[in-house]
Write a protein that holds these residues in place. Structure first.
Motif, PDB file in Angstrom:
ATOM      1  N   ARG A  44      -3.070  57.271 -10.317  1.00  0.00           N
ATOM      2  CA  ARG A  44      -1.745  57.780 -10.668  1.00  0.00           C
ATOM      3  C   ARG A  44      -0.790  56.638 -10.950  1.00  0.00           C
TER       4      ARG A  44
ATOM      5  N   ALA B 102       5.419  49.966  -7.025  1.00  0.00           N
ATOM      6  CA  ALA B 102       4.413  51.017  -7.178  1.00  0.00           C
ATOM      7  C   ALA B 102       3.327  50.883  -6.113  1.00  0.00           C
ATOM      8  N   ARG B 103       2.979  49.641  -5.782  1.00  0.00           N
ATOM      9  CA  ARG B 103       1.954  49.455  -4.759  1.00  0.00           C
ATOM     10  C   ARG B 103       2.447  49.947  -3.406  1.00  0.00           C
TER      11      ARG B 103
ATOM     12  N   PHE C 125       1.448  56.636 -14.181  1.00  0.00           N
ATOM     13  CA  PHE C 125       2.891  56.839 -14.046  1.00  0.00           C
ATOM     14  C   PHE C 125       3.678  55.546 -14.217  1.00  0.00           C
ATOM     15  N   VAL C 126       3.047  54.423 -13.968  1.00  0.00           N
ATOM     16  CA  VAL C 126       3.800  53.176 -13.998  1.00  0.00           C
ATOM     17  C   VAL C 126       3.280  52.217 -15.058  1.00  0.00           C
TER      18      VAL C 126
ATOM     19  N   GLU D 201       4.564  52.445  -2.983  1.00  0.00           N
ATOM     20  CA  GLU D 201       4.891  53.863  -2.952  1.00  0.00           C
ATOM     21  C   GLU D 201       3.746  54.771  -3.343  1.00  0.00           C
ATOM     22  N   CYS D 202       2.792  54.250  -4.075  1.00  0.00           N
ATOM     23  CA  CYS D 202       1.845  55.174  -4.680  1.00  0.00           C
ATOM     24  C   CYS D 202       0.441  54.964  -4.127  1.00  0.00           C
ATOM     25  N   PRO D 203      -0.081  55.951  -3.412  1.00  0.00           N
ATOM     26  CA  PRO D 203      -1.384  55.797  -2.770  1.00  0.00           C
ATOM     27  C   PRO D 203      -2.534  55.694  -3.753  1.00  0.00           C
TER      28      PRO D 203
END
Ligand SMILES: Nc1ncnc2c1ncn2[C@@H]1O[C@H](COP(=O)(O)OP(=O)(O)OP(=O)(O)O)[C@@H](O)[C@H]1O
Ligand SMILES: [Mg+2]
Lengths: 283, 288, 364
Positions: B196, B187-188, B200-201, B190-192
């Motif tokens: 979120r 997640a780190r 989401f995670v 992929e997700c800015p």
């Protein structure tokens, strides 16, 4: 860049953490201050010029000495310790066996029973002490530690069972099967393979049960009447608040001293505790 | 099969053996007019107690239910938010984490009954102490806004949050550590947006732990309410379901309605439990 | 254009020095494999490139940009994890779309990319399933698909095949290679399996205890290992090592030990000349030994006794005793031998390696 990151770490880590810690620990500090504050300061008016609400200039151990000399505080400590240990032992034993059965043995209704254990938590304990008192009276256990040792497992066993059931489920079946192929009976495999592996889970359940029984109040209040048989929570509250007279400092001193044993037990096993919780929910 | 029952027997005897009678007693009593103030055997009255509760304003059932819901909902939400924040703060190892963990858990380890007194009397000082003026002003403001007893209830709520957030935090920390670290790492990558990422995670992955934390915080919230009534000698007069049941049963001697009142908590709690169980273990996700 | 440059990279975990002075230039479109035994710092290096671990000292550039202080999400890389790191609460489609959704790509674009990736990997039918309804190989494909939908500048793989069974691993290995040929994206791949390293990498980086031991094309690392560790690590079965002493005689240098006396080939003598009467380690791969024929010079052969015979089908591995040591020989399947048979083995002269007994450096 580096400077900006350090700034971020402060805002998102140190500051919130400090706030949390202050919030969590301030009440303890307050109790400590109250416990060592001399009466003269304790009962002084808010507007007094020399008021120092957050610290004290004349710390005193009077309240602690008073507590130990005037009340049966050491005796309460021992009672609480004895009752908590025995009822935790009983609950762990029952919980181990039941948790193992629910996690590992295939039998109809295993799932239903697992849920039923949880449902025991739904019945509000509010009025249960009234009929329970009848039982205690019938067995002539009133005002003895056994009244509590008998009743505490009713809320400890469900929790232990449930926690351990989850933990057993995370232990691979193969371990046990291997032992049985090598010649152990089912009970042998359970006692010699599974239980030792489950030590973190067992410790975790044990601490949980110990804390719950150490803190229990209502049953202890209702079933025990002689001062020398009381537990710490009840003793501190009932002997130090008489009508509208408060032994404010002693109360706080008792509150602080009474929790030391549990805090000690806990501090030795923090890691196990977290590990045990993890296993029990994942399973 | 036999082995299973053998293993279950001690637990069953200890729990069911001791609890069967009290629970049955409570259920039966809720259908009678039992009262220590009346001589003669209790009469069976059917569902009259329940009907009375719902319709007769004397029992203050609806205001009590609303206050209970507000209390449990508010403290539950705050406990969950604080606990989750704490768990995420403590997620990564740092120097002294064990000590912080210990400090954070102290409120829960601490004897509740004594702590409640500490809190309650600290916020509602019974004597002229160094800060009683301030406390009295606060009390007046809150009671004025929500009705008499609201400040006392609020102090119980504060206590419950203090104690419950500690437990929820450690419990969720256990959850965070049970999730494979890869999932958070990915997640780190992929997700800015941390926000979120959280929704989401983190939240979906922690779902089983969150569900249990909610349930435990519900039950302890209710238990704290009941404790406080006892501890303060009934000074918490703001009507909530648990304290009303005490008042009715112990003070007013109307055991029938009191039992009925405390049993009204069971169906909603069962519903919540069922919903939470479905969250923990959604049926469609069982492995094939 | 995305070359990756590591400069004097170091990583300290409290008291463990996990990565030591790593310098590496990875070219655009190159497939570089980091290989080494467990705990040698491969994953740590990869995670520093990804931005998941802080860099203790040194510098990392991706496509000419220093990324030391860039958070992972801004580095334009995609990573495949050993345990796949698929989200159990999302379908395969959502898992693959996750990175794009988080970056607010338009829906149509996401759909197109996921479909394309699913097609490349042959997982179109699985898009609606949840990860736990997939087999290991399928999960692996989803994890790769999740990386390729991103069209990143660099792919990072951390032992992506190690959870698969042997057959599937070989199959996925080929697919990954094909995928790389097709996408032409820079890739850094971590494994502890030297076969994977040799077959996949344009270049192989061998690591041990946090140090880079050797960087080179697979055949170069195989043929000219820089030290005894690399020689033993690359190649299967591993290279044989024999402790010998250098001696003079008959106008040439010899290496000898109990049961073995070999003439050092003339072109190798220079490096060994200074080592007279000292210990050196002789290394020879199983495939560089063969049963001696009349054509082999006698002073490059030795007597051996067969101990174990392992027929592999394509060839036979013999464990033989030479003097006190046991060495492995790869021979043609037509060779018929049984335990306790005597055999004369010939060394292929240009494939003999010598290593310093103390420093373990190659004496090439
Ligand atoms: N979070 C950490 N804290 C402390 N030491 C660590 C940590 N992570 C890794 N290490 C240590 O750093 C060294 C390198 O670890 P790394 O994970 O990079 O090994 P690896 O080469 O990937 O091994 P493997 O093939 O087993 O995955 C090891 O000695 C390991 O014990
Ligand atoms: Mg690794």
């Amino acid at each position: 860049m580096v400077i900006e990151r350090r700034w971020k770490k402060w805002v998102f880590f140190y500051v919130p953490l400090t706030l949390f810690l202050v919030g969590m620990l301030f009440p303890f500090y307050w109790m400590l201050i109250t416990a060592i504050r001399p009466d003269a300061e304790l009962y002084r008016s808010w507007r007094n010029v020399h008021n120092t609400p957050f610290w004290t200039l004349h710390p005193t151990l009077d309240h602690v000495q008073d507590l130990l000399a005037r009340t049966m505080f050491p005796r309460w400590l021992w009672n609480t310790f004895f009752i908590a240990t025995v009822s935790t032992g009983i609950s762990l034993f029952c919980g181990l066996l039941a948790g193992y059965a629910l996690a590992r043995l295939k039998f109809p209704m295993a799932g239903t029973l697992g849920t039923a254990i949880f449902v025991t938590y739904l019945v509000p304990p509010t009025l249960l002490f009234i009929p329970l008192a009848n039982i205690i009276r019938n067995f002539q256990l009133g005002d003895t530690p056994w009244a509590l040792i008998l009743t505490y497992p009713t809320f400890l066993i469900p929790f232990c069972t449930w926690l351990l059931m989850g933990y057993f489920k995370t232990i691979p079946k193969e371990l046990e099967e291997c032992a049985r192929v090598d010649g152990a009976t089912r009970f042998g495999a359970m006692a010699r393979i599974i239980f030792p592996i489950a030590v973190p889970g067992i410790l975790s359940a044990g601490i949980f049960a110990f804390t719950l029984s150490w803190n229990e109040f209502i049953y202890a209040l209702v079933f025990i009447s002689s001062p020398e048989r009381k537990t710490v929570p009840v003793g501190v509250v009932s002997e130090l608040i008489r009508g509208d007279i408060y032994f404010w400092g002693q109360l706080m001193a008792g509150a602080l001293l009474g929790s030391v044993p549990v805090a000690l037990v806990y501090s030795f096993f923090v890691e196990y505790y977290v590990a045990g919780l993890t296993g029990s929910v994942k399973g | 099969m036999v082995a299973a029952w053998l293993l279950l027997a001690p637990a069953a005897v200890m729990v069911a053996g001791v609890l069967a009678y009290p629970v049955a007693w409570e259920a039966w009593t809720s259908l009678t007019d039992l009262s220590p103030q009346r001589s003669g055997p209790a009469r069976f009255v059917g569902l009259r107690n329940y009907v009375e509760l719902a319709t007769n304003p004397v029992y203050r059932f609806w205001p009590a239910a609303a206050a209970t819901l507000a209390f449990v909902g508010l403290t539950g939400a705050v406990k969950l938010a604080l606990g989750l924040g704490l768990a995420l703060l403590l997620q990564r190892p740092f120097r002294g984490r064990a000590l912080v963990l210990l400090a954070v858990f102290l409120p829960w380890v601490y004897p509740a009954s004594v702590a409640v007194i500490g809190w309650y009397w600290t916020l509602n000082p019974p004597l002229v102490t160094s800060y009683s003026r301030l406390a009295a002003d606060l009390k007046q403001a809150v009671d004025g806004a929500f009705g008499s007893g609201a400040w006392a209830l609020a102090s119980v709520g504060l206590f419950n949050v203090w104690r419950g957030a500690a437990f929820t935090g450690v419990f969720l920390l256990a959850g965070v550590q049970a999730v494979p670290a890869d999932l958070f790492d990915y997640a780190r990558l992929e997700c800015p947006s941390p926000w979120r990422r959280f929704w989401f995670v983190t939240v979906p992955l922690l779902r089983p732990f969150l569900a249990l934390a909610v349930f435990l915080s519900l039950t302890t919230g209710l238990a704290d309410l009941a404790n406080v009534w006892m501890l303060t000698g009934g000074r918490v007069v703001f009507p909530v379901l648990g304290t009303e049941a005490y008042w009715l049963g112990v003070q007013a001697g109307q055991l029938g309605p009191a039992a009925a009142l405390s049993l009204t908590l069971v169906p909603p709690l069962a519903l919540v439990l069922w919903a939470l169980f479905r969250l923990v273990d959604p049926p469609e996700e069982r492995p094939r | 254009m995305a070359q990756v440059v590591l400069k004097d990279l170091n990583k300290m975990y409290d008291d463990v020095h996990a990565v030591k002075d790593v310098n590496l230039n990875i070219l655009d479109k190159e497939f570089v494999v980091l290989v080494g035994p467990s705990g040698c710092g491969k994953s740590t290096t990869l995670r520093m490139i990804a931005g998941l671990e802080e860099i203790t000292s040194g510098e990392i550039q991706i496509g000419n940009r220093v990324v030391n202080d860039l958070p992972p999400k801004d580095r334009d890389i995609a990573m495949v994890f050993q345990n796949y790191a698929l989200y159990p609460h999302m379908t395969v489609y959502d898992n693959m779309a996750f990175g794009l959704k988080m970056r607010k790509f338009p829906k149509a674009e996401i759909q197109k990319r996921v479909q394309d990736a699913a097609e490349i990997l042959g997982i179109q039918e699985l898009l609606k399933r949840k990860p736990r309804q997939l087999s290991g190989g399928q999960r692996q494909r989803v994890a790769v698909g999740r990386a390729i939908v991103r069209h990143p500048q660099v792919f990072l793989f951390d032992e992506p095949l190690s959870n698969l069974d042997a057959k599937l691993r070989v199959q996925m290995r080929v697919e990954l290679k094909r995928l790389h040929n097709r996408l032409e994206t820079t890739a850094i791949y971590v494994t502890h399996d030297q076969v994977e390293a040799m077959t996949l990498g344009d270049r192989v980086v061998v690591m041990k205890d946090g140090w880079i031991q050797q960087v080179g094309e697979p055949l170069e690392v195989y043929g000219r290992p820089r030290n005894r560790f690399v020689a033993g690590f690359i190649g299967s079965p591993a290279m044989n090592f024999i402790e010998t002493t250098v001696a003079d005689g008959a106008g040439a240098l010899w290496v000898e030990c109990a049961g073995l006396r070999l003439r050092v080939p003339a072109e190798r003598s220079a490096r060994l000349a200074g080592k007279r009467r000292q210990a050196v380690v002789l290394g020879i791969r199983p495939e560089d030994l063969h049963p001696a024929t009349g054509a082999d010079p006698v002073d490059l052969t030795c007597e051996a006794v067969v101990d174990v015979v392992e027929p592999l089908g394509s060839d036979i591995l013999l464990d033989v005793k030479v003097g006190n040591c046991v060495i492995v020989v790869r021979v043609d399947p037509s060779v018929r031998l049984r335990q306790h048979d005597k055999i004369r083995l010939a060394f292929t002269p240009e494939r003999i390696h010598f290593f310093d007994a103390k420093t373990e450096e190659s004496l090439q």
